[in-house]
Design an enzyme around this catalytic site. Structure first.
Site, mmCIF file in Angstrom:
data_model
loop_
_atom_site.group_PDB
_atom_site.id
_atom_site.type_symbol
_atom_site.label_atom_id
_atom_site.label_comp_id
_atom_site.label_asym_id
_atom_site.label_seq_id
_atom_site.Cartn_x
_atom_site.Cartn_y
_atom_site.Cartn_z
ATOM 1 N N HIS A 186 0.833 -1.215 0.000
ATOM 2 C CA HIS A 186 0.000 0.000 0.000
ATOM 3 C C HIS A 186 0.869 1.269 0.000
ATOM 4 O O HIS A 186 0.690 2.158 -0.823
ATOM 5 C CB HIS A 186 -0.888 0.014 1.247
ATOM 6 C CG HIS A 186 -1.835 -1.140 1.353
ATOM 7 N ND1 HIS A 186 -2.945 -1.300 0.558
ATOM 8 C CD2 HIS A 186 -1.829 -2.210 2.195
ATOM 9 C CE1 HIS A 186 -3.596 -2.401 0.888
ATOM 10 N NE2 HIS A 186 -2.945 -2.975 1.871
HETATM 11 O O1 RIB Z 1 -4.772 0.321 4.734
HETATM 12 C C1 RIB Z 1 -3.388 0.250 4.509
HETATM 13 C C2 RIB Z 1 -2.659 1.244 5.331
HETATM 14 O O2 RIB Z 1 -2.853 0.955 6.713
HETATM 15 C C3 RIB Z 1 -1.138 1.196 5.132
HETATM 16 O O3 RIB Z 1 -0.608 2.470 5.349
HETATM 17 C C4 RIB Z 1 -0.672 0.246 6.200
HETATM 18 O O4 RIB Z 1 0.664 0.501 6.625
HETATM 19 C C5 RIB Z 1 -1.611 0.581 7.322
HETATM 20 O O5 RIB Z 1 -1.079 1.698 7.992
#
Ligand code: RIB
Ligand code: CA
Length: 300
Positions: free
Chosen positions: A238
């Site tokens: 992500h």
């Molecule tokens: O939903 C994904 C996000 O939430 C990313 O930033 C992961 O590191 C968590 O923080």
């Protein structure tokens, strides 16, 4: 050199990989790392940031940010089930407390912005720190060229069916940031969910002998099994995808819109597109193989 970067992050495995991407492509730009609560406690995210900077032989000042959302009645959920109890699949070290700056972090960040003149503000966790900064120093807005953030999902979520973790941690701050900041590049789950490594790919991209490659093999393998257990297709990158949205926008299709955040009980943490504003460049598609190649080449 492109403008400096202030990095606001809650490492976290995918945050750790995003740190490697920044180290690979623009190490000189990152002037300050602001650790946030989120995936795990602030204590752990500070130590995980220090762990990764040591592993990457990268000297960046680490500053302790907010240890929770500003509203005491906000639900407190972490993501230790995906990142491990320490937030780094057991690899997180513990450093002496004075290895990270603590005190008035809003003043420290504002001073860094003034020193930089203007900076990109990258958020890979909750938006609490930036919302607090804007309240304390409204003029900070003029010193932030753009916000680059991982967060939200249009019609999907990963904490609830409609709320993504970073937003769900503190939707009130997210609403303020996404409404007030004039330039936001936002990478939502709709795109980031697709940037996932399989076990075979993990084995291939971490085959190097460097300590970082050895560490990545361990944390990405653990993250793969955790992500798949929760319905994702692999070890999902992500945060690296959000960073690459800012560094290589040509790899993505971005659409201009506004983003509204639900803070009510019925749809808590939901993000929806709105035409009321045009301040967000929302990633709606991307060359995912190219994104994964950029991430893979960041592993030393
Ligand atoms: O939903 C994904 C996000 O939430 C990313 O930033 C992961 O590191 C968590 O923080
Ligand atoms: Ca994160």
């Amino acid at each position: 050199m492109d403008c400096p970067i202030i990095l606001d992050t809650d490492p976290g495995i995918d945050d750790a990989v995003a740190l490697m991407v920044l180290r690979r492509f623009c190490p000189e730009r990152v002037k300050l790392l602001l650790a946030s609560y989120g995936n795990v406690s602030l204590e752990r995210t500070v130590n995980n940031a220090l762990t990764m900077l040591e592993l990457l032989d990268w000297q960046v000042p680490v500053v302790r940010g907010a240890d929770g959302p500003p509203r005491p009645d906000s639900p407190r959920e972490d993501a230790a089930h995906v990142h491990g109890a320490d937030g780094l699949a057991g690899l997180g070290k513990s450093f002496p407390r004075d290895c990270a700056w603590e005190g008035d972090f809003l003043q420290r960040v504002y001073d860094a912005l003034r020193e930089a003149g203007q900076a990109d503000y990258i958020i890979l966790g909750p938006m609490t720190n930036l919302a607090l900064l804007l309240k304390r120093f409204p003029q900070a807005k003029e010193r932030i060229r753009r916000v680059i953030a991982m967060g939200g999902g249009i019609g999907l979520g990963n904490v609830t069916p409609e709320a993504e973790f970073n937003i769900h941690c503190d939707p009130f701050s997210a609403a303020e940031v996404l409404c007030e900041m004039p330039e936001v590049v936002l990478a939502p789950l709709n795109v980031t969910n697709r940037a996932a490594f399989s076990l075979e790919e993990i084995g291939r991209i971490t085959a190097g002998a460097s300590p970082a490659a050895r560490a990545m093999e361990r944390i990405l393998t653990m993250n793969y099994h955790a992500c798949v257990q929760y319905g994702e297709t692999g070890s999902t990158m992500h945060d690296s995808t959000a960073v690459l949205c800012g560094l290589f926008p040509e790899l993505f299709r971005l659409e201009r819109c506004g983003i509204a955040v639900d803070c009510g009980e019925a749809h808590y943490g939901r993000t929806v597109r709105t035409e009321e504003r045009q301040n967000v460049s929302l990633a709606v598609d991307g060359d995912i193989p190219a994104v994964l190649r950029r991430i893979a080449e960041s592993i030393p």
